[in-house]
Design an enzyme around this catalytic site. Structure first.
Site, PDB file in Angstrom:
ATOM      1  N   ARG A 140       0.835  -1.216   0.000  1.00  0.00           N
ATOM      2  CA  ARG A 140       0.000   0.000   0.000  1.00  0.00           C
ATOM      3  C   ARG A 140       0.862   1.255   0.000  1.00  0.00           C
ATOM      4  O   ARG A 140       0.943   1.972  -0.980  1.00  0.00           O
ATOM      5  CB  ARG A 140      -0.948  -0.019   1.209  1.00  0.00           C
ATOM      6  CG  ARG A 140      -2.116   0.963   1.104  1.00  0.00           C
ATOM      7  CD  ARG A 140      -1.787   2.383   1.533  1.00  0.00           C
ATOM      8  NE  ARG A 140      -1.320   2.476   2.910  1.00  0.00           N
ATOM      9  CZ  ARG A 140      -0.842   3.599   3.440  1.00  0.00           C
ATOM     10  NH1 ARG A 140      -0.766   4.710   2.715  1.00  0.00           N
ATOM     11  NH2 ARG A 140      -0.404   3.621   4.694  1.00  0.00           N
ATOM     12  N   ASP A 141       1.565   1.506   1.084  1.00  0.00           N
ATOM     13  CA  ASP A 141       2.357   2.727   1.203  1.00  0.00           C
ATOM     14  C   ASP A 141       3.508   2.738   0.209  1.00  0.00           C
ATOM     15  O   ASP A 141       3.929   3.803  -0.251  1.00  0.00           O
ATOM     16  CB  ASP A 141       2.882   2.845   2.637  1.00  0.00           C
ATOM     17  CG  ASP A 141       3.456   4.219   2.946  1.00  0.00           C
ATOM     18  OD1 ASP A 141       3.129   5.182   2.228  1.00  0.00           O
ATOM     19  OD2 ASP A 141       4.221   4.332   3.914  1.00  0.00           O
ATOM     20  N   ASN A 144      10.455   4.192   2.902  1.00  0.00           N
ATOM     21  CA  ASN A 144      10.232   3.651   4.233  1.00  0.00           C
ATOM     22  C   ASN A 144      11.425   2.810   4.678  1.00  0.00           C
ATOM     23  O   ASN A 144      12.251   2.378   3.873  1.00  0.00           O
ATOM     24  CB  ASN A 144       8.998   2.742   4.209  1.00  0.00           C
ATOM     25  CG  ASN A 144       7.716   3.485   3.997  1.00  0.00           C
ATOM     26  OD1 ASN A 144       7.279   4.236   4.846  1.00  0.00           O
ATOM     27  ND2 ASN A 144       7.091   3.269   2.846  1.00  0.00           N
ATOM     28  N   CYS A 170       5.972   9.477   0.103  1.00  0.00           N
ATOM     29  CA  CYS A 170       4.662  10.090   0.327  1.00  0.00           C
ATOM     30  C   CYS A 170       4.406  11.048  -0.820  1.00  0.00           C
ATOM     31  O   CYS A 170       5.182  11.988  -1.029  1.00  0.00           O
ATOM     32  CB  CYS A 170       4.615  10.838   1.654  1.00  0.00           C
ATOM     33  SG  CYS A 170       3.048  11.700   1.921  1.00  0.00           S
ATOM     34  N   HIS A 192      10.816   6.697   8.180  1.00  0.00           N
ATOM     35  CA  HIS A 192      11.417   6.809   6.853  1.00  0.00           C
ATOM     36  C   HIS A 192      12.916   7.028   7.028  1.00  0.00           C
ATOM     37  O   HIS A 192      13.359   7.561   8.051  1.00  0.00           O
ATOM     38  CB  HIS A 192      10.786   7.963   6.072  1.00  0.00           C
ATOM     39  CG  HIS A 192       9.404   7.663   5.578  1.00  0.00           C
ATOM     40  ND1 HIS A 192       8.984   7.972   4.305  1.00  0.00           N
ATOM     41  CD2 HIS A 192       8.343   7.070   6.175  1.00  0.00           C
ATOM     42  CE1 HIS A 192       7.721   7.591   4.146  1.00  0.00           C
ATOM     43  NE2 HIS A 192       7.311   7.046   5.269  1.00  0.00           N
TER      44      HIS A 192
END
Length: 313
Positions: A26-27, A261, A252, A221
């Protein structure tokens, strides 16, 4: 890899085991320039599960206009239902997103709030107070349906527009999320500027405000190379949930200074050396991240992936 490495040298006052909250699908993938095919995402998640990860954030039920890379949520999520022993959290931005997720049987949900006004405006087009008010009925309805709800809180350690973020400001937003019923709170270092002392100070302040460490996860991060040091500080404080992204994928889209990340493989390597159990097969995980890197057309940024799979930088 050589099974004897890294050598295990446990440190005092650390958890015996932790839960990794895998955010790569997802991220990680939401920040890709190109859209990853649904079948590749599904295989990625299945490979992560086979490597031993038991919490894998699958997708987001946000409007496709805002995150087109995750527009296939309704197609992807049903393709994962054979993963019976794996938690598959999904992000829901509002009541419409919640309805879409619940209709597919999602039982672990997440909302995404901000500790700063600038990021709340950039990410949600609302003030902090307005965004929290928007999430309150979402969380209430999810809880009524028996769902587990995670509250993400971004910009906990610094903001690209506002600079340093005062600890009491973060605590106010965090307690608002837990107060409305979030089971778990993930503290986001969205632009990677945290340092270990800052991590300890925030965790201590949250405890003093009534938020137990058992309800807190950390999401770092690695912009300035501090993610593992910050994670260790959180573990020393008693945190047992750590967010990480396979292969170091992600950033992001609303904070351009946010790089990848913390890589799950780098985290597992450190934890293995400390004797902390994760249940993750590092070789299988590294092979999975190398496989995904091939599909994205670039090498993995994870140092551990490169070392174990002999990928060139």
């Amino acid at each position: 890899m050589t099974t004897e490495l890294p050598m295990v040298a446990p440190a005092q006052n650390l958890p015996k085991s932790i839960r990794i909250h895998e955010v790569g699908p997802r991220d990680g993938l939401q920040n890709e320039r190109s859209t990853v095919p649904t079948e590749v995402k599904a295989e990625f998640i299945h490979r992560l599960a086979a490597a031993g990860l038991t919490t894998i954030e699958a997708t987001s039920f946000v409007h496709p206009k805002w995150v087109p890379q995750l527009a296939d949520a309704e197609t992807l999520f049903p393709a994962l239902q054979d993963l019976k022993d794996v938690h598959l959290p999904v992000l829901v931005p509002n009541e419409r997103g919640l309805q879409r997720a619940l209709s597919l049987g999602a039982s672990r949900l997440a909302v995404f709030a901000a500790a700063t006004e600038s990021f709340a405006k950039a990410n949600l087009n609302r003030t902090v107070a307005e965004s929290l008010a928007m999430f309150e009925p979402v969380v209430a309805r999810a809880k009524e349906g028996g769902a587990h709800v995670r509250g993400y809180l971004s910009m906990c350690f610094g903001d690209p527009w506002e600079g340093p973020v005062p600890v009491p400001q973060v605590v106010r937003a965090a307690t608002a999320l837990t107060g409305m019923g979030c089971d778990e709170l993930s503290l986001g270092d969205t632009i990677g500027v945290a340092t270990p002392g800052h991590v300890t100070a925030l965790l201590t302040a949250l405890n003093e405000a009534g938020v137990g460490t058992d309800r807190i996860g950390v999401h770092f991060h690695d912009t300035y190379g501090q993610a593992l040091a910050n994670t260790l500080a959180a573990l020393q404080h008693g945190v047992t949930t750590v967010d990480a992204s396979a292969g170091g994928l992600g950033g992001c889209p609303y904070a351009k200074s946010a790089t990848g990340n913390l890589a799950t493989e780098d985290l597992v390597w450190m934890l293995r050396g400390l004797g902390i159990e994760t249940g993750v097969d590092l070789d299988r995980l590294s092979a999975t991240s190398a496989w995904m890197a091939d599909r994205l057309g670039r090498p993995s940024p994870s140092r551990t992936v490169r070392a174990l799979t002999h990928q060139e930088q």
